[in-house]
Write a protein that holds these residues in place. Structure first.
Motif, PDB file in Angstrom:
ATOM      1  N   THR A  25      -5.184   6.268  -7.227  1.00  0.00           N
ATOM      2  CA  THR A  25      -5.000   5.755  -5.779  1.00  0.00           C
ATOM      3  C   THR A  25      -3.965   5.825  -4.938  1.00  0.00           C
ATOM      4  N   SER A  26      -2.886   5.006  -5.674  1.00  0.00           N
ATOM      5  CA  SER A  26      -1.623   5.363  -4.624  1.00  0.00           C
ATOM      6  C   SER A  26      -0.850   6.902  -4.723  1.00  0.00           C
ATOM      7  N   GLN A  27      -1.156   7.568  -5.446  1.00  0.00           N
ATOM      8  CA  GLN A  27      -1.357   8.748  -6.344  1.00  0.00           C
ATOM      9  C   GLN A  27      -1.495   9.933  -5.124  1.00  0.00           C
ATOM     10  N   HIS A  28      -3.468   9.566  -4.870  1.00  0.00           N
ATOM     11  CA  HIS A  28      -4.207   9.670  -4.304  1.00  0.00           C
ATOM     12  C   HIS A  28      -3.666   9.864  -2.604  1.00  0.00           C
ATOM     13  N   ILE A  29      -2.741   8.309  -1.806  1.00  0.00           N
ATOM     14  CA  ILE A  29      -2.603   8.267  -0.831  1.00  0.00           C
ATOM     15  C   ILE A  29      -1.211   9.082  -1.069  1.00  0.00           C
ATOM     16  N   VAL A  30      -0.721   9.239  -1.447  1.00  0.00           N
ATOM     17  CA  VAL A  30       0.470  10.053  -1.497  1.00  0.00           C
ATOM     18  C   VAL A  30      -0.082  11.159  -1.254  1.00  0.00           C
ATOM     19  N   GLY A  31      -1.162  12.502  -1.687  1.00  0.00           N
ATOM     20  CA  GLY A  31      -1.203  13.193  -1.221  1.00  0.00           C
ATOM     21  C   GLY A  31      -2.003  13.626   0.230  1.00  0.00           C
ATOM     22  N   LEU A  32      -2.573  12.458   0.721  1.00  0.00           N
ATOM     23  CA  LEU A  32      -3.007  11.659   1.995  1.00  0.00           C
ATOM     24  C   LEU A  32      -1.793  12.284   3.414  1.00  0.00           C
ATOM     25  N   ASP A  33      -0.662  11.482   2.926  1.00  0.00           N
ATOM     26  CA  ASP A  33       0.802  10.677   3.546  1.00  0.00           C
ATOM     27  C   ASP A  33       0.979  12.347   3.821  1.00  0.00           C
ATOM     28  N   GLU A  34       1.527  12.978   2.370  1.00  0.00           N
ATOM     29  CA  GLU A  34       1.982  14.678   2.329  1.00  0.00           C
ATOM     30  C   GLU A  34       1.164  15.600   3.151  1.00  0.00           C
TER      31      GLU A  34
END
Length: 178
Positions: A25-34
């Motif tokens: 989920t942390s990686q998914h959040i990074v994707g949203l952030d980018e």
């Protein structure tokens, strides 16, 4: 995957019904952030000719895609907040194809890029503070008959972000715009 499928689903389809770890989920959040930065860097200086090019035959234009992502992600953010403040709320679906033909879908993309940058900043702030219990909160989507956890929603919108980014990125590559 056939050529038309590859154009429609450049990163494949999303698989529903999976569970996700905190690290995933942390990686998914990074994707949203980018996403907002990636989109702005890709299309921010494009003129009308490029923006009004469909990403595939019978597909939306780049302009419609950018506005669609803003529309979709605004709905996603609201759904997140509903799930955090209500017990398994039933969300309101919308007709994305119809929204993509409304007059605002022909506007300049700058407002939608600004919306995405601000919206994602807020969405990431909320999602990144959730623990396992928070990520397990749910909402019900009556259009699909499916109940999402917030962890799955984060995965779905990270996929959605990359899915539409790649529509535009691969169009640019095919047309020599990069």
């Amino acid at each position: 995957m056939q050529d038309s499928d590859a154009l429609r689903y450049p990163i494949g389809t999303f698989t529903f019904g999976q569970s996700y770890t905190i690290a995933e989920t942390s990686q998914h959040i990074v994707g949203l952030d980018e996403l907002p930065i990636k989109l702005t860097e890709l299309v921010g200086k494009w003129g009308d000719e490029r923006l009004d090019t469909p990403y595939r035959p019978e597909g939306w234009t780049v302009r419609q895609l950018i506005h669609h992502v803003a529309d979709s992600h605004m709905n996603g953010y609201i759904r997140t907040k509903l799930a955090l403040t209500e017990a398994n709320p039933t969300i309101k679906p919308y007709e994305e194809g119809d929204w993509a033909t409304l007059p605002d879908s022909r506007l300049d993309i700058a407002p939608s890029l600004v919306i995405l940058r601000s919206l994602h900043q807020r969405w990431v702030a909320v999602l990144s503070q959730l623990d396992e219990a928070g990520l397990a909160r749910t909402f019900y989507h009556p259009g699909s008959g499916y109940t999402y956890t917030l962890a799955e929603q984060a995965a779905h919108y990270a996929w959605h972000s990359e899915h539409h980014y790649q529509h535009i990125n691969r169009l640019a590559e095919r047309n020599g715009w990069k």
